[in-house]
Every structure is written in C-alpha cells, then in structure tokens.
Scaffold this motif. Structure first.
Motif, PDB file in Angstrom:
ATOM      1  N   LEU A  63       0.862  -1.166   0.000  1.00 48.88           N
ATOM      2  CA  LEU A  63       0.000   0.000   0.000  1.00 48.88           C
ATOM      3  C   LEU A  63       0.903   1.222   0.000  1.00 48.88           C
ATOM      4  N   LEU A  64       0.656   2.135  -0.913  1.00 53.38           N
ATOM      5  CA  LEU A  64       1.417   3.374  -1.001  1.00 53.38           C
ATOM      6  C   LEU A  64       0.534   4.533  -0.593  1.00 53.38           C
ATOM      7  N   VAL A  65       1.090   5.464   0.162  1.00 56.82           N
ATOM      8  CA  VAL A  65       0.368   6.671   0.551  1.00 56.82           C
ATOM      9  C   VAL A  65       1.113   7.880   0.013  1.00 56.82           C
ATOM     10  N   ALA A  66       0.361   8.744  -0.647  1.00 50.79           N
ATOM     11  CA  ALA A  66       0.909  10.003  -1.148  1.00 50.79           C
ATOM     12  C   ALA A  66       0.591  11.092  -0.149  1.00 50.79           C
ATOM     13  N   ARG A  67       1.586  11.910   0.087  1.00 51.57           N
ATOM     14  CA  ARG A  67       1.404  13.062   0.964  1.00 51.57           C
ATOM     15  C   ARG A  67       1.741  14.320   0.178  1.00 51.57           C
ATOM     16  N   TYR A  68       0.933  15.342   0.394  1.00 54.34           N
ATOM     17  CA  TYR A  68       1.161  16.647  -0.213  1.00 54.34           C
ATOM     18  C   TYR A  68       1.386  17.612   0.930  1.00 54.34           C
ATOM     19  N   ALA A  69       2.540  18.244   0.932  1.00 54.49           N
ATOM     20  CA  ALA A  69       2.919  19.111   2.058  1.00 54.49           C
ATOM     21  C   ALA A  69       2.821  18.336   3.369  1.00 54.49           C
ATOM     22  N   ALA A  70       3.263  17.088   3.329  1.00 53.30           N
ATOM     23  CA  ALA A  70       3.326  16.189   4.484  1.00 53.30           C
ATOM     24  C   ALA A  70       1.964  15.679   4.965  1.00 53.30           C
ATOM     25  N   GLU A  71       0.867  16.069   4.332  1.00 51.38           N
ATOM     26  CA  GLU A  71      -0.469  15.614   4.734  1.00 51.38           C
ATOM     27  C   GLU A  71      -0.927  14.465   3.840  1.00 51.38           C
ATOM     28  N   PRO A  72      -1.474  13.371   4.421  1.00 53.78           N
ATOM     29  CA  PRO A  72      -1.980  12.270   3.593  1.00 53.78           C
ATOM     30  C   PRO A  72      -3.029  12.783   2.616  1.00 53.78           C
ATOM     31  N   ALA A  73      -2.814  12.499   1.324  1.00 51.75           N
ATOM     32  CA  ALA A  73      -3.707  13.031   0.295  1.00 51.75           C
ATOM     33  C   ALA A  73      -4.166  11.987  -0.703  1.00 51.75           C
ATOM     34  N   GLY A  74      -3.588  10.792  -0.672  1.00 47.62           N
ATOM     35  CA  GLY A  74      -3.990   9.779  -1.630  1.00 47.62           C
ATOM     36  C   GLY A  74      -3.316   8.451  -1.361  1.00 47.62           C
ATOM     37  N   SER A  75      -3.750   7.457  -2.109  1.00 47.04           N
ATOM     38  CA  SER A  75      -3.209   6.110  -1.922  1.00 47.04           C
ATOM     39  C   SER A  75      -3.356   5.292  -3.191  1.00 47.04           C
ATOM     40  N   ALA A  76      -2.584   4.225  -3.253  1.00 49.55           N
ATOM     41  CA  ALA A  76      -2.667   3.249  -4.336  1.00 49.55           C
ATOM     42  C   ALA A  76      -2.072   1.955  -3.823  1.00 49.55           C
ATOM     43  N   GLY A  77      -2.503   0.870  -4.411  1.00 47.63           N
ATOM     44  CA  GLY A  77      -1.974  -0.427  -4.015  1.00 47.63           C
ATOM     45  C   GLY A  77      -1.418  -1.187  -5.194  1.00 47.63           C
ATOM     46  N   VAL A  78      -0.507  -2.072  -4.884  1.00 48.37           N
ATOM     47  CA  VAL A  78       0.080  -2.985  -5.861  1.00 48.37           C
ATOM     48  C   VAL A  78       0.006  -4.375  -5.262  1.00 48.37           C
ATOM     49  N   ARG A  79      -0.443  -5.328  -6.071  1.00 44.49           N
ATOM     50  CA  ARG A  79      -0.370  -6.710  -5.613  1.00 44.49           C
ATOM     51  C   ARG A  79       0.166  -7.570  -6.745  1.00 44.49           C
ATOM     52  N   LEU A  80       1.062  -8.463  -6.397  1.00 50.64           N
ATOM     53  CA  LEU A  80       1.674  -9.360  -7.357  1.00 50.64           C
ATOM     54  C   LEU A  80       0.717 -10.521  -7.612  1.00 50.64           C
ATOM     55  N   LEU A  81       0.348 -10.704  -8.889  1.00 51.31           N
ATOM     56  CA  LEU A  81      -0.574 -11.788  -9.247  1.00 51.31           C
ATOM     57  C   LEU A  81       0.172 -13.066  -9.597  1.00 51.31           C
ATOM     58  N   ASP A  82       1.305 -12.926 -10.258  1.00 56.05           N
ATOM     59  CA  ASP A  82       2.185 -14.042 -10.572  1.00 56.05           C
ATOM     60  C   ASP A  82       3.592 -13.467 -10.714  1.00 56.05           C
ATOM     61  N   ALA A  83       4.534 -14.281 -11.136  1.00 55.80           N
ATOM     62  CA  ALA A  83       5.932 -13.835 -11.174  1.00 55.80           C
ATOM     63  C   ALA A  83       6.147 -12.622 -12.074  1.00 55.80           C
ATOM     64  N   ASP A  84       5.308 -12.434 -13.080  1.00 54.93           N
ATOM     65  CA  ASP A  84       5.506 -11.367 -14.060  1.00 54.93           C
ATOM     66  C   ASP A  84       4.483 -10.237 -13.988  1.00 54.93           C
ATOM     67  N   THR A  85       3.355 -10.462 -13.337  1.00 62.45           N
ATOM     68  CA  THR A  85       2.232  -9.532 -13.433  1.00 62.45           C
ATOM     69  C   THR A  85       1.836  -8.978 -12.073  1.00 62.45           C
ATOM     70  N   ALA A  86       1.755  -7.655 -12.022  1.00 60.35           N
ATOM     71  CA  ALA A  86       1.246  -6.970 -10.836  1.00 60.35           C
ATOM     72  C   ALA A  86      -0.047  -6.270 -11.214  1.00 60.35           C
ATOM     73  N   GLU A  87      -0.888  -6.047 -10.217  1.00 58.39           N
ATOM     74  CA  GLU A  87      -2.153  -5.348 -10.436  1.00 58.39           C
ATOM     75  C   GLU A  87      -2.145  -4.051  -9.646  1.00 58.39           C
ATOM     76  N   LEU A  88      -2.524  -2.970 -10.309  1.00 55.71           N
ATOM     77  CA  LEU A  88      -2.682  -1.659  -9.682  1.00 55.71           C
ATOM     78  C   LEU A  88      -4.087  -1.594  -9.105  1.00 55.71           C
ATOM     79  N   LYS A  89      -4.188  -1.225  -7.832  1.00 56.07           N
ATOM     80  CA  LYS A  89      -5.470  -1.238  -7.132  1.00 56.07           C
ATOM     81  C   LYS A  89      -5.743   0.101  -6.455  1.00 56.07           C
ATOM     82  N   ARG A  90      -6.978   0.536  -6.509  1.00 55.67           N
ATOM     83  CA  ARG A  90      -7.527   1.602  -5.666  1.00 55.67           C
ATOM     84  C   ARG A  90      -6.723   2.894  -5.672  1.00 55.67           C
ATOM     85  N   VAL A  91      -6.418   3.393  -6.846  1.00 59.07           N
ATOM     86  CA  VAL A  91      -5.731   4.688  -6.932  1.00 59.07           C
ATOM     87  C   VAL A  91      -6.731   5.769  -6.529  1.00 59.07           C
TER      88      VAL A  91
END
Length: 162
Positions: A63-91
């Motif tokens: 889970l990644l959290v973006a901060r703007y001026a140090a304040e939490p402002a957004g998020s995105a997730g990455v999950r590995l589906l197999d050895a080659d493929t990741a899925e971008l989640k919930r931007v």
C-alpha cells in the motif's frame, strides 16, 4: 509544495482513513449515477469492513500513501498476481488535491514497486464513470485491453509493460 509517496502499513490509521474516503467516493458515485442516491451508511460500513487492504501487504503487495505538504492526500496499491504480473489497485487522491500531480506520482511509485517485486507488466481495471482514472492511465502509457478478470464493477481493463 511537493508530493512524497511511501509504503504504509495497510492497517495504519492513515490507511484506514484513506480507504474509507476512497470507498465512500467510488460507492457514492456509483449509487448516484445508477440509483439516484448516495450509499446507505450501514452498507458503506459493512463493505468497508469486508474489503480491507489485506491483499496489499508484503511480501506480495504494498500500500502506497501520497502526501502533499506532508499531509496524507492519496493512496494506491500494488499486488503481485504471478511472477511477471502486478495489479494496480484503488488509486485515489482526495478531491481538493486533484490536478496537482498526485495521481501520476502514485502510479509511477506503484510501477516502481511492482518492478521491484519482479513484475514486468502492470494490469488494472476500472469503471466507465471513473473518467479521470481512465484519462490518467492512458496519459501514463496504459493501453486498454480485453478483460482479464470478471470483477463485478470492472468495465475497462488496461495493461502496461514495465
């Protein structure tokens, strides 16, 4: 003011607040478009509790959290589906922070995270009414593809080689 993006424990108070904000917005947008009303608060609470960030934790996700001026402002997730493929989640970027580069910062950080996990390709799905998301993905080099899943609310599928 600049954006910073960093991994965040999936169950931290910051992650929990961003998950609630994300889910509230996408659920309300769906219900307003298709049913003419906002999400029932009890349903919202049930769905938030049932679909947490658990899949977005090491070793196969982040889970990644973006901060703007140090304040939490957004998020995105990455999950590995197999050895080659990741899925971008919930931007997600809070509405007042949109248009300032946060979405791009999150997606770029997610791509770097997926690459560090060994993925050579990122996939994602989104809904038709999330036009801002579709525009962002296209602008960042994602190409629309045939469906790669049968997710209930997926209407557009994208892929990008990393």
């Amino acid at each position: 003011m600049t954006w910073t993006v960093a991994p965040e424990p999936h169950d931290s108070p910051t992650a929990t607040a961003l998950w609630r904000a994300y889910y509230t917005e996408v659920s309300d947008r769906y219900y307003l478009l298709h049913k003419g009303h906002r999400t029932d608060p009890a349903e919202l609470d049930r769905e938030i509790a049932a679909h947490a960030w658990d899949e977005l934790q090491p070793p196969k996700g982040t889970l990644l959290v973006a901060r703007y001026a140090a304040e939490p402002a957004g998020s995105a997730g990455v999950r590995l589906l197999d050895a080659d493929t990741a899925e971008l989640k919930r931007v997600f970027v809070h509405e007042p922070m949109r248009g300032k580069g946060g979405g791009q910062a999150l997606v770029r950080a997610a791509e770097a995270t997926a690459h560090a996990l060994g993925a050579t390709r990122m996939i994602l799905d989104t809904r038709h009414d999330l036009t801002e998301a579709r525009a962002l993905y296209t602008r960042l080099g994602y190409e629309e593809t045939p469906p790669h899943n049968n997710a209930a609310y997926a209407e557009h599928w994208f892929s990008k080689d990393l």
